[in-house]
Scaffold this active site. Sequence first.
Site, PDB file in Angstrom:
ATOM      1  N   ASN A 121       0.864  -1.186   0.000  1.00 52.25           N
ATOM      2  CA  ASN A 121       0.000   0.000   0.000  1.00 52.25           C
ATOM      3  C   ASN A 121       0.899   1.235   0.000  1.00 52.25           C
ATOM      4  O   ASN A 121       1.478   1.583   1.028  1.00 52.25           O
ATOM      5  CB  ASN A 121      -0.903  -0.012   1.241  1.00 52.25           C
ATOM      6  CG  ASN A 121      -1.719   1.271   1.357  1.00 52.25           C
ATOM      7  OD1 ASN A 121      -1.903   1.988   0.374  1.00 52.25           O
ATOM      8  ND2 ASN A 121      -2.200   1.561   2.551  1.00 52.25           N
ATOM      9  N   TRP A 122       1.003   1.868  -1.154  1.00 51.58           N
ATOM     10  CA  TRP A 122       1.909   3.024  -1.273  1.00 51.58           C
ATOM     11  C   TRP A 122       1.345   4.289  -0.617  1.00 51.58           C
ATOM     12  O   TRP A 122       2.032   5.292  -0.521  1.00 51.58           O
ATOM     13  CB  TRP A 122       2.183   3.328  -2.746  1.00 51.58           C
ATOM     14  CG  TRP A 122       3.095   2.353  -3.430  1.00 51.58           C
ATOM     15  CD1 TRP A 122       3.711   1.261  -2.879  1.00 51.58           C
ATOM     16  CD2 TRP A 122       3.498   2.391  -4.808  1.00 51.58           C
ATOM     17  NE1 TRP A 122       4.466   0.619  -3.828  1.00 51.58           N
ATOM     18  CE2 TRP A 122       4.352   1.292  -5.019  1.00 51.58           C
ATOM     19  CE3 TRP A 122       3.216   3.238  -5.876  1.00 51.58           C
ATOM     20  CZ2 TRP A 122       4.936   1.025  -6.266  1.00 51.58           C
ATOM     21  CZ3 TRP A 122       3.787   2.979  -7.115  1.00 51.58           C
ATOM     22  CH2 TRP A 122       4.637   1.887  -7.303  1.00 51.58           C
ATOM     23  N   LYS A 123       0.085   4.242  -0.230  1.00 53.32           N
ATOM     24  CA  LYS A 123      -0.579   5.433   0.320  1.00 53.32           C
ATOM     25  C   LYS A 123      -0.428   6.594  -0.678  1.00 53.32           C
ATOM     26  O   LYS A 123      -0.475   6.353  -1.873  1.00 53.32           O
ATOM     27  CB  LYS A 123      -0.037   5.779   1.704  1.00 53.32           C
ATOM     28  CG  LYS A 123       0.051   4.565   2.621  1.00 53.32           C
ATOM     29  CD  LYS A 123       0.309   4.936   4.035  1.00 53.32           C
ATOM     30  CE  LYS A 123       0.625   3.705   4.848  1.00 53.32           C
ATOM     31  NZ  LYS A 123       0.143   3.723   6.192  1.00 53.32           N
ATOM     32  N   HIS A 130      -9.590   1.255   5.034  1.00 47.78           N
ATOM     33  CA  HIS A 130      -8.291   1.492   5.684  1.00 47.78           C
ATOM     34  C   HIS A 130      -8.485   2.512   6.815  1.00 47.78           C
ATOM     35  O   HIS A 130      -9.267   3.448   6.675  1.00 47.78           O
ATOM     36  CB  HIS A 130      -7.283   2.009   4.653  1.00 47.78           C
ATOM     37  CG  HIS A 130      -5.876   1.992   5.170  1.00 47.78           C
ATOM     38  ND1 HIS A 130      -5.399   2.945   6.043  1.00 47.78           N
ATOM     39  CD2 HIS A 130      -4.852   1.124   4.976  1.00 47.78           C
ATOM     40  CE1 HIS A 130      -4.139   2.663   6.341  1.00 47.78           C
ATOM     41  NE2 HIS A 130      -3.782   1.554   5.705  1.00 47.78           N
ATOM     42  N   GLU A 146      -6.774   4.933   7.741  1.00 48.00           N
ATOM     43  CA  GLU A 146      -6.506   6.329   7.365  1.00 48.00           C
ATOM     44  C   GLU A 146      -7.718   6.943   6.663  1.00 48.00           C
ATOM     45  O   GLU A 146      -7.967   8.141   6.751  1.00 48.00           O
ATOM     46  CB  GLU A 146      -5.237   6.399   6.502  1.00 48.00           C
ATOM     47  CG  GLU A 146      -3.996   6.156   7.355  1.00 48.00           C
ATOM     48  CD  GLU A 146      -2.788   5.636   6.610  1.00 48.00           C
ATOM     49  OE1 GLU A 146      -2.790   5.632   5.364  1.00 48.00           O
ATOM     50  OE2 GLU A 146      -1.833   5.215   7.290  1.00 48.00           O
ATOM     51  N   GLU A 151      -5.477  -4.857  11.015  1.00 48.45           N
ATOM     52  CA  GLU A 151      -4.498  -3.774  11.129  1.00 48.45           C
ATOM     53  C   GLU A 151      -4.793  -2.954  12.379  1.00 48.45           C
ATOM     54  O   GLU A 151      -5.602  -2.010  12.323  1.00 48.45           O
ATOM     55  CB  GLU A 151      -4.597  -2.850   9.908  1.00 48.45           C
ATOM     56  CG  GLU A 151      -4.280  -3.513   8.597  1.00 48.45           C
ATOM     57  CD  GLU A 151      -3.654  -2.537   7.627  1.00 48.45           C
ATOM     58  OE1 GLU A 151      -2.544  -2.797   7.182  1.00 48.45           O
ATOM     59  OE2 GLU A 151      -4.274  -1.499   7.332  1.00 48.45           O
ATOM     60  N   GLY A 183       2.112   2.608  10.704  1.00 47.43           N
ATOM     61  CA  GLY A 183       3.057   3.701  10.458  1.00 47.43           C
ATOM     62  C   GLY A 183       3.755   4.201  11.715  1.00 47.43           C
ATOM     63  O   GLY A 183       4.332   5.284  11.725  1.00 47.43           O
ATOM     64  N   SER A 203       3.235  -1.748  10.569  1.00 47.81           N
ATOM     65  CA  SER A 203       4.681  -1.613  10.799  1.00 47.81           C
ATOM     66  C   SER A 203       5.473  -2.886  10.508  1.00 47.81           C
ATOM     67  O   SER A 203       6.453  -3.198  11.195  1.00 47.81           O
ATOM     68  CB  SER A 203       4.949  -1.143  12.231  1.00 47.81           C
ATOM     69  OG  SER A 203       4.461   0.163  12.405  1.00 47.81           O
ATOM     70  N   GLY A 226       2.673  -1.036   4.388  1.00 50.87           N
ATOM     71  CA  GLY A 226       2.584   0.374   3.997  1.00 50.87           C
ATOM     72  C   GLY A 226       3.957   0.967   3.779  1.00 50.87           C
ATOM     73  O   GLY A 226       4.576   0.794   2.725  1.00 50.87           O
ATOM     74  N   GLY A 227       4.453   1.656   4.796  1.00 49.77           N
ATOM     75  CA  GLY A 227       5.720   2.390   4.694  1.00 49.77           C
ATOM     76  C   GLY A 227       6.860   1.602   4.059  1.00 49.77           C
ATOM     77  O   GLY A 227       7.560   2.110   3.172  1.00 49.77           O
TER      78      GLY A 227
HETATM   79  C1  PEP Z   1      -0.925   0.222   5.928  1.00 50.94           C
HETATM   80  O1  PEP Z   1      -0.862   1.279   5.325  1.00 50.94           O
HETATM   81  O2  PEP Z   1      -1.892  -0.535   5.777  1.00 50.94           O
HETATM   82  C2  PEP Z   1       0.146  -0.132   6.863  1.00 50.94           C
HETATM   83  C3  PEP Z   1       0.084  -1.278   7.478  1.00 50.94           C
HETATM   84  O3  PEP Z   1       1.140   0.778   7.004  1.00 50.94           O
HETATM   85  P1  PEP Z   1       2.559   0.540   7.708  1.00 50.94           P
HETATM   86  O4  PEP Z   1       3.124  -0.746   7.170  1.00 50.94           O
HETATM   87  O5  PEP Z   1       3.370   1.729   7.348  1.00 50.94           O
HETATM   88  O6  PEP Z   1       2.313   0.434   9.182  1.00 50.94           O
END
Ligand code: PEP
Length: 224
Positions: free
Chosen positions: A8-10, A82, A84, A150, A156, A186, A206-207
């Site tokens: 997930n590049w956000k 999600h 966010e 999640e 993040g 994370s 994500g990140g």
């Molecule tokens: C996500 O965006 O779904 C996520 C899990 O982000 P991160 O890996 O950065 O915590």
Amino acid sequence: MKPLIVANWKMNPSSLAEARKLFNEIRKTNAVICPPFVYISAFKYIQLGAQDCCWKEEGAYTGAISPQMLKGLGVKYVIIGHSERRIHFKETDGMINKKLKAALNSVLIPILCIGEKKDENPETVISRQLKEDLDGIAEKDLKKIIVAYEPVWAIGTGDFCEKDEAKKARNFIRKKIGNKVLYGGSVNSKIAKDYIDVGYDGLLVGGASLNAEEFIKIVKNAQT
Ligand code: PEP
């Protein structure tokens, strides 16, 4: 079956040139890649995903993108609910329920994100979100949904969920709904395999999916 890894590049990277570079570096992993909407048409790839969709096919919904439009661009998966989106865009479980139905209607595979905030009880939140998000979805469609656990406090933050806690949540979800369950929050290459070992069917990253070298390691470690 190999674990399913989803990137997930956000809202990253900030230019199409950088997006192309990252895409070309990580596409060989066969992971699902979810770029921002505006980059999707630049990529031809079997494992393409989107980060959200509208609950309508077309109409007066300024700024929105429909599942139908995504399907037309070769998108196969769509992340829905999600945290966010729930937090920054005030998405409710009612909206998420409509989005899931619309995505299924357009033959997209939804990846439904659920999870508790810091001071919430995981099982209470998981039960409520599953009940409201999946309300009225026919049994034959229900099976197609991938669930991503999640915990909001882990996204993040670098504060990932310990594997025993993650295992408890996974088993709880599996008892309620027998679908595939991914872990997200994370994830890095050192801990990726831990979640697969406790029964997760894959990871939502994500990140770390913005760093090609690290993401390739995550996929490799999770899948061996
Ligand atoms: C996500 O965006 O779904 C996520 C899990 O982000 P991160 O890996 O950065 O915590």
